[in-house]
Structures are given as structure tokens and as C-alpha cells.
Design an enzyme around this catalytic site. Structure first.
Site, PDB file in Angstrom:
ATOM      1  N   TYR A  54      50.310  53.348  48.732  1.00 44.23           N
ATOM      2  CA  TYR A  54      50.439  54.069  49.995  1.00 44.23           C
ATOM      3  C   TYR A  54      50.660  53.094  51.152  1.00 44.23           C
ATOM      4  CZ  TYR A  54      48.604  58.130  47.410  1.00 44.23           C
ATOM      5  OH  TYR A  54      48.403  59.150  46.503  1.00 44.23           O
ATOM      6  N   SER A 150      46.790  59.787  36.231  1.00 45.89           N
ATOM      7  CA  SER A 150      47.442  60.660  37.209  1.00 45.89           C
ATOM      8  C   SER A 150      48.831  60.998  36.693  1.00 45.89           C
ATOM      9  CB  SER A 150      47.524  59.981  38.578  1.00 45.89           C
ATOM     10  OG  SER A 150      48.170  60.834  39.501  1.00 45.89           O
ATOM     11  N   TRP A 205      46.180  67.213  43.709  1.00 45.74           N
ATOM     12  CA  TRP A 205      46.925  66.787  44.904  1.00 45.74           C
ATOM     13  C   TRP A 205      47.955  67.812  45.359  1.00 45.74           C
ATOM     14  CZ3 TRP A 205      52.256  65.638  44.424  1.00 45.74           C
ATOM     15  CH2 TRP A 205      52.753  65.254  43.171  1.00 45.74           C
ATOM     16  N   SER A 206      48.342  67.647  46.625  1.00 45.35           N
ATOM     17  CA  SER A 206      49.336  68.514  47.282  1.00 45.35           C
ATOM     18  C   SER A 206      49.038  70.003  47.141  1.00 45.35           C
ATOM     19  CB  SER A 206      50.758  68.207  46.790  1.00 45.35           C
ATOM     20  OG  SER A 206      51.250  67.040  47.409  1.00 45.35           O
ATOM     21  N   PRO A 207      47.838  70.412  47.583  1.00 44.52           N
ATOM     22  CA  PRO A 207      47.524  71.846  47.513  1.00 44.52           C
ATOM     23  C   PRO A 207      48.465  72.686  48.370  1.00 44.52           C
ATOM     24  CG  PRO A 207      45.918  70.682  48.872  1.00 44.52           C
ATOM     25  CD  PRO A 207      46.738  69.632  48.191  1.00 44.52           C
ATOM     26  N   LEU A 208      49.107  72.058  49.367  1.00 43.32           N
ATOM     27  CA  LEU A 208      50.060  72.791  50.216  1.00 43.32           C
ATOM     28  C   LEU A 208      51.505  72.423  49.895  1.00 43.32           C
ATOM     29  CD1 LEU A 208      48.264  72.559  53.709  1.00 43.32           C
ATOM     30  CD2 LEU A 208      48.121  74.372  51.977  1.00 43.32           C
ATOM     31  N   ARG A 226      56.296  66.228  57.964  1.00 47.65           N
ATOM     32  CA  ARG A 226      56.466  65.280  56.854  1.00 47.65           C
ATOM     33  C   ARG A 226      57.901  65.287  56.317  1.00 47.65           C
ATOM     34  NH1 ARG A 226      52.556  65.271  51.644  1.00 47.65           N
ATOM     35  NH2 ARG A 226      51.135  64.445  53.218  1.00 47.65           N
ATOM     36  N   GLY A 285      45.492  66.891  52.520  1.00 47.64           N
ATOM     37  CA  GLY A 285      46.260  65.928  53.312  1.00 47.64           C
ATOM     38  C   GLY A 285      46.340  66.523  54.708  1.00 47.64           C
ATOM     39  N   GLN A 291      44.866  70.406  61.857  1.00 46.57           N
ATOM     40  CA  GLN A 291      45.200  70.756  60.466  1.00 46.57           C
ATOM     41  C   GLN A 291      43.969  70.571  59.577  1.00 46.57           C
ATOM     42  OE1 GLN A 291      48.279  68.013  59.365  1.00 46.57           O
ATOM     43  NE2 GLN A 291      49.912  69.120  60.423  1.00 46.57           N
TER      44      GLN A 291
HETATM   45  P1  NDP Z   1      49.272  68.714  51.147  1.00 48.66           P
HETATM   46  O1  NDP Z   1      50.125  69.375  50.129  1.00 48.66           O
HETATM   47  O2  NDP Z   1      48.134  69.509  51.660  1.00 48.66           O
HETATM   48  O3  NDP Z   1      50.214  68.225  52.334  1.00 48.66           O
HETATM   49  C1  NDP Z   1      49.647  67.632  53.470  1.00 48.66           C
HETATM   50  C2  NDP Z   1      50.616  67.654  54.626  1.00 48.66           C
HETATM   51  O4  NDP Z   1      50.963  68.989  54.974  1.00 48.66           O
HETATM   52  C3  NDP Z   1      49.989  67.047  55.873  1.00 48.66           C
HETATM   53  O5  NDP Z   1      50.036  65.678  55.911  1.00 48.66           O
HETATM   54  C4  NDP Z   1      50.737  67.767  56.971  1.00 48.66           C
HETATM   55  O6  NDP Z   1      51.997  67.120  57.148  1.00 48.66           O
HETATM   56  C5  NDP Z   1      50.930  69.157  56.379  1.00 48.66           C
HETATM   57  N1  NDP Z   1      49.799  70.046  56.688  1.00 48.66           N
HETATM   58  C6  NDP Z   1      48.512  69.948  56.240  1.00 48.66           C
HETATM   59  N2  NDP Z   1      47.763  70.934  56.706  1.00 48.66           N
HETATM   60  C7  NDP Z   1      48.563  71.700  57.459  1.00 48.66           C
HETATM   61  C8  NDP Z   1      48.340  72.877  58.193  1.00 48.66           C
HETATM   62  N3  NDP Z   1      47.139  73.463  58.221  1.00 48.66           N
HETATM   63  N4  NDP Z   1      49.392  73.419  58.869  1.00 48.66           N
HETATM   64  C9  NDP Z   1      50.604  72.845  58.829  1.00 48.66           C
HETATM   65  N5  NDP Z   1      50.883  71.704  58.150  1.00 48.66           N
HETATM   66  C10 NDP Z   1      49.862  71.131  57.455  1.00 48.66           C
HETATM   67  O7  NDP Z   1      48.614  67.394  50.579  1.00 48.66           O
HETATM   68  P2  NDP Z   1      49.276  65.952  50.223  1.00 48.66           P
HETATM   69  O8  NDP Z   1      50.624  66.110  49.680  1.00 48.66           O
HETATM   70  O9  NDP Z   1      49.079  65.047  51.389  1.00 48.66           O
HETATM   71  O10 NDP Z   1      48.301  65.512  49.051  1.00 48.66           O
HETATM   72  C11 NDP Z   1      46.903  65.334  49.332  1.00 48.66           C
HETATM   73  C12 NDP Z   1      46.457  64.002  48.789  1.00 48.66           C
HETATM   74  O11 NDP Z   1      46.638  63.961  47.381  1.00 48.66           O
HETATM   75  C13 NDP Z   1      47.232  62.766  49.295  1.00 48.66           C
HETATM   76  O12 NDP Z   1      46.825  62.356  50.568  1.00 48.66           O
HETATM   77  C14 NDP Z   1      46.891  61.765  48.207  1.00 48.66           C
HETATM   78  O13 NDP Z   1      45.611  61.247  48.420  1.00 48.66           O
HETATM   79  C15 NDP Z   1      46.914  62.635  46.957  1.00 48.66           C
HETATM   80  N6  NDP Z   1      48.224  62.579  46.278  1.00 48.66           N
HETATM   81  C16 NDP Z   1      48.276  62.041  45.015  1.00 48.66           C
HETATM   82  C17 NDP Z   1      49.443  61.938  44.327  1.00 48.66           C
HETATM   83  C18 NDP Z   1      49.459  61.327  42.962  1.00 48.66           C
HETATM   84  O14 NDP Z   1      50.537  61.039  42.425  1.00 48.66           O
HETATM   85  N7  NDP Z   1      48.327  61.101  42.358  1.00 48.66           N
HETATM   86  C19 NDP Z   1      50.734  62.380  44.906  1.00 48.66           C
HETATM   87  C20 NDP Z   1      50.579  62.969  46.227  1.00 48.66           C
HETATM   88  C21 NDP Z   1      49.369  63.074  46.855  1.00 48.66           C
HETATM   89  P3  NDP Z   1      52.762  66.864  58.539  1.00 48.66           P
HETATM   90  O15 NDP Z   1      51.814  67.093  59.658  1.00 48.66           O
HETATM   91  O16 NDP Z   1      53.229  65.490  58.461  1.00 48.66           O
HETATM   92  O17 NDP Z   1      53.892  67.821  58.486  1.00 48.66           O
END
Ligand code: NDP
Length: 322
Positions: A54, A150, A205-208, A226, A285, A291
Site C-alpha cells: 500500500y 489472501s 475486503w471491499s464491502p462497498l 476513488r 475503507g 464516511q
Molecule cells: P470499500 O469497498 O468499503 O471502499 C472504500 C472506499 O469507498 C473509500 O475509500 C471511499 O472512497 C468510498 N466510501 C467508503 N464509505 C463511503 C460512504 N459511506 N459513502 C460514499 N463513499 C464511501 O473498502 P476498500 O476497498 O477500501 O477495502 C477495505 C480494506 O480492505 C482496505 O483498506 C484494505 O485494508 C483491505 N483490502 C484488501 C485487499 C486484499 O487483496 N487483501 C484488496 C483491497 C482491500 P473515496 O472517498 O475515495 O471515493
């Protein structure tokens, strides 16, 4: 905040946790990272996720600074090894990269050990036996307390667990997979035997789906978001058909359900992941405090997801694995 066991281990992780992918070191500087970590921990989050890849290590460095304000015992910290650099032996799961990568991550995090260490992807060029023995030695030397995988296939996970058993090595105990409304097949179907037989834990990961499930992309790509900033992620989403008119129509349908529960779309999506008992923790995230505040409230809606609502959701998603 509620806490769940990480699979069959004795470790308790907050059901909502916080990760730093894309945000720390790109959208957030040291003060921004500190602020969001403080907000998460104040809400009861005990698990923070990171990776050597990262922001090319910057994400770990920023987290390392922020962690100075907390008691180590109160936190569960992870990192993930695989993509450490461009040269030979800086990528993958060889014994050399696992040991060197972990040492470098610990230095950046300013920690003696992480609680969870993940092999960030499977490595087709390294025998699983070499990886298992290297991870075993990282646990035995105290650099991590547990290790996991992972995005490994169920077969790869089983092979690693069984090899470890045969050689009395310490095997993997948790997986970090993607899991959300749109990506379900592997978690709900392929991993079923891994959950049932081995009680494997998960930090999902990436619940959204990178924000798509918040509904923010339904009418285009907002500036500063993003997918506006990181074209390569947008391309992956397109390749995986996660941003099609059909997906946006489903999100509109889900918005109606969320509204009927007085939840936001993001809260519905996150609560739905927590409904699955095989999820040990859902990693949030967030690039902004509002958020994170919104997402941290998602657990309040899990009890509202009764059979009727779950059925309605399936009626919209139409992607339940057979
Ligand atoms: P999400 O799918 O929840 O996406 C997060 C992004 O969505 C934020 O950074 C923001 O982006 C946007 N967001 C979040 N909440 C809101 C909201 N309430 N309203 C509008 N936009 C919102 O999670 P991530 O994809 O970040 O995944 C979570 C974590 O999982 C990562 O941080 C990491 O630690 C892990 N991960 C692990 C992976 C692996 O290969 N093992 C791969 C990917 C993630 P913005 O504001 O920039 O638009």
C-alpha cells in the site's frame, strides 16, 4: 462494537475493522491517517489492516506513527506480504521475500510484531511447502502471532493446512477475500468446506466494492472519488463487470430496501456482510470522517436483516451461488 473470534483461534477482532488501502499515503497524510484511526478506535475498532504494497510502504509508515498513541495490547494489527518492489526476490512468497518483506514492514510500522500476517496472493512460482515453512518460522520467531492467506483458492488453502499438519508446522488460520453484494461465489460456495472443516477465519475486503455499493457512481464518477483518482481500479471494476447498467439498476433497488430500514446504502451493504457468520470482521475503507462515521453505524442494522428482507435482497441481486 461487537467482537468475533477469528475463526477457531482464540483471538477476538472487532466485527468492523479499518484498512488503509488507497487512502493512507495518497488521499490521507499523517494527520488525516491519525484522525481516522482515532475515530475508528474510539468506536471500538481493534483491528487495523495494512500491506507492504500500500502506497509502496508509506501506508505502513503512517500507521506506525499513529500507533504510537495506543497500547499495543489493545490492538490487532495486520500486514500482507507479496508485492514488495520491482526487482527479483521482492515479489511473491519465497522464503527470502517473506522474511525480508516482513522485517521491512515491521520497521515501517515501528512494531516488534504484527498480530496477523497474510500472504497477499498465491504464488504459482513458489512451492506451497516453502511458503508454509517460512510463515511457520515467522510465527515461531515472534514476528507475527497468526498467519493467513489472501485470495487463495480453497484447494491452495487446504494444501497449506494439510502440509502444515503433516510436518507439525504452524498452518494458516484466516483468509482475506473480497466479499460484498456483487462478489459472492468464492466466499459462499468455494470456501464452504474450508469454513466447515477447518473453521478458517476471514477478514473480508471491499464491502462497498470500492464505493460502488454506496450508490455514488450510479450517475457518473464524482470528482475526487476513488475511481476518478485511480483509473487502474476503475479498469478492474469494468473488467469484472461491476459497473454495468444492470449493477446500477440493482443498486437502485437496494436503495429502496435501505430507505425502508432508515439505513444508507453503504450501511445496508456492510450490515449484509456481517449477517454471514463466516465473516470474522468486515474491513471498512474510508477516506473521510463522515464516511467512516456512517459505515461504523452499519452494525446497528444487522438485526433488521430478517428472513423477509434477506429474501427481498436476493430477489434484486439474483446472484446467490447455487
Ligand atoms: P470499500 O469497498 O468499503 O471502499 C472504500 C472506499 O469507498 C473509500 O475509500 C471511499 O472512497 C468510498 N466510501 C467508503 N464509505 C463511503 C460512504 N459511506 N459513502 C460514499 N463513499 C464511501 O473498502 P476498500 O476497498 O477500501 O477495502 C477495505 C480494506 O480492505 C482496505 O483498506 C484494505 O485494508 C483491505 N483490502 C484488501 C485487499 C486484499 O487483496 N487483501 C484488496 C483491497 C482491500 P473515496 O472517498 O475515495 O471515493
Amino acid at each position: 462494537m461487537k467482537y468475533r473470534r477469528l475463526g477457531r483461534t482464540g483471538l477476538e477482532v472487532s466485527e468492523l475493522s479499518y484498512g488503509s488501502w488507497v487512502t493512507f499515503g495518497t488521499q490521507l497524510d499523517v494527520d488525516g491517517s491519525k484522525k481516522l484511526i482515532r475515530q475508528a478506535i474510539d468506536a471500538g475498532v481493534n483491528f487495523l489492516d495494512n500491506a507492504e504494497a500500500y502506497a509502496a510502504g508509506m501506508s505502513e509508515s503512517l500507521m506506525g506513527v499513529a500507533l504510537k498513541s495506543y497500547r499495543r495490547e489493545d490492538l490487532v494489527i495486520s500486514t500482507k506480504i507479496f508485492w514488495g518492489g520491482a526487482g527479483p526476490n521482492q515479489t511473491g512468497l519465497s522464503r527470502k521475500h517473506l522474511l525480508e518483506g516482513t522485517r521491512n514492514s515491521l520497521k515501517r510500522l515501528q512494531l516488534d510484531y504484527v498480530d496477523l500476517l497474510f500472504c497477499h496472493r498465491p504464488d504459482p512460482n513458489t512451492p506451497i511447502e516453502e511458503t508454509v515453512m517460512a510463515m511457520d518460522s515467522l510465527v515461531r520467531s515472534g514476528q507475527t502471532l497468526y498467519w493467513g492467506t489472501s485470495e487463495w483458492s480453497a484447494d491452495q488453502i487446504v494444501k497449506a493446512i494439510e502440509f502444515a499438519k503433516d510436518y507439525r508446522a504452524i498452518g494458516p488460520v484466516m483468509e482475506q477475500p473480497q466479499y460484498n453484494f456483487l462478489v459472492r461465489e468464492r466466499f459462499e460456495k468455494e470456501y464452504k468446506p474450508v469454513f466447515n472443516k477447518y473453521g478458517y477465519g476471514t477478514t473480508i475486503w471491499s464491502p462497498l466494492a470500492s464505493g460502488v455499493l454506496s450508490g455514488k457512481y450510479n450517475k457518473g464518477i464524482p470528482e475526487g472519488s476513488r475511481l476518478a483518482r485511480e483509473l487502474w481500479i476503475k479498469n478492474i471494476m469494468d473488467e469484472n463487470k461491476l459497473m454495468t447498467p444492470e449493477v446500477f439498476a440493482k443498486i437502485d433497488g437496494l436503495a429502496t430496501i435501505a430507505k425502508s430500514m432508515d439505513a444508507t446504502l453503504s450501511q445496508l451493504a456492510i450490515a449484509w456482510t456481517l449477517k454471514n457468520p463466516n465473516v470474522s470482521t468486515t474491513i471498512l475503507g474510508a477516506s473521510k470522517p463522515d464516511q467512516l462515521a456512517e459505515n461504523l453505524k452499519a452494525a446497528d442494522f444487522v438485526d433488521k436483516l430478517d428472513d423477509g428482507v434477506m429474501k427481498q435482497i436476493e430477489g434484486i441481486l439474483k446472484n446467490k451461488p447455487a
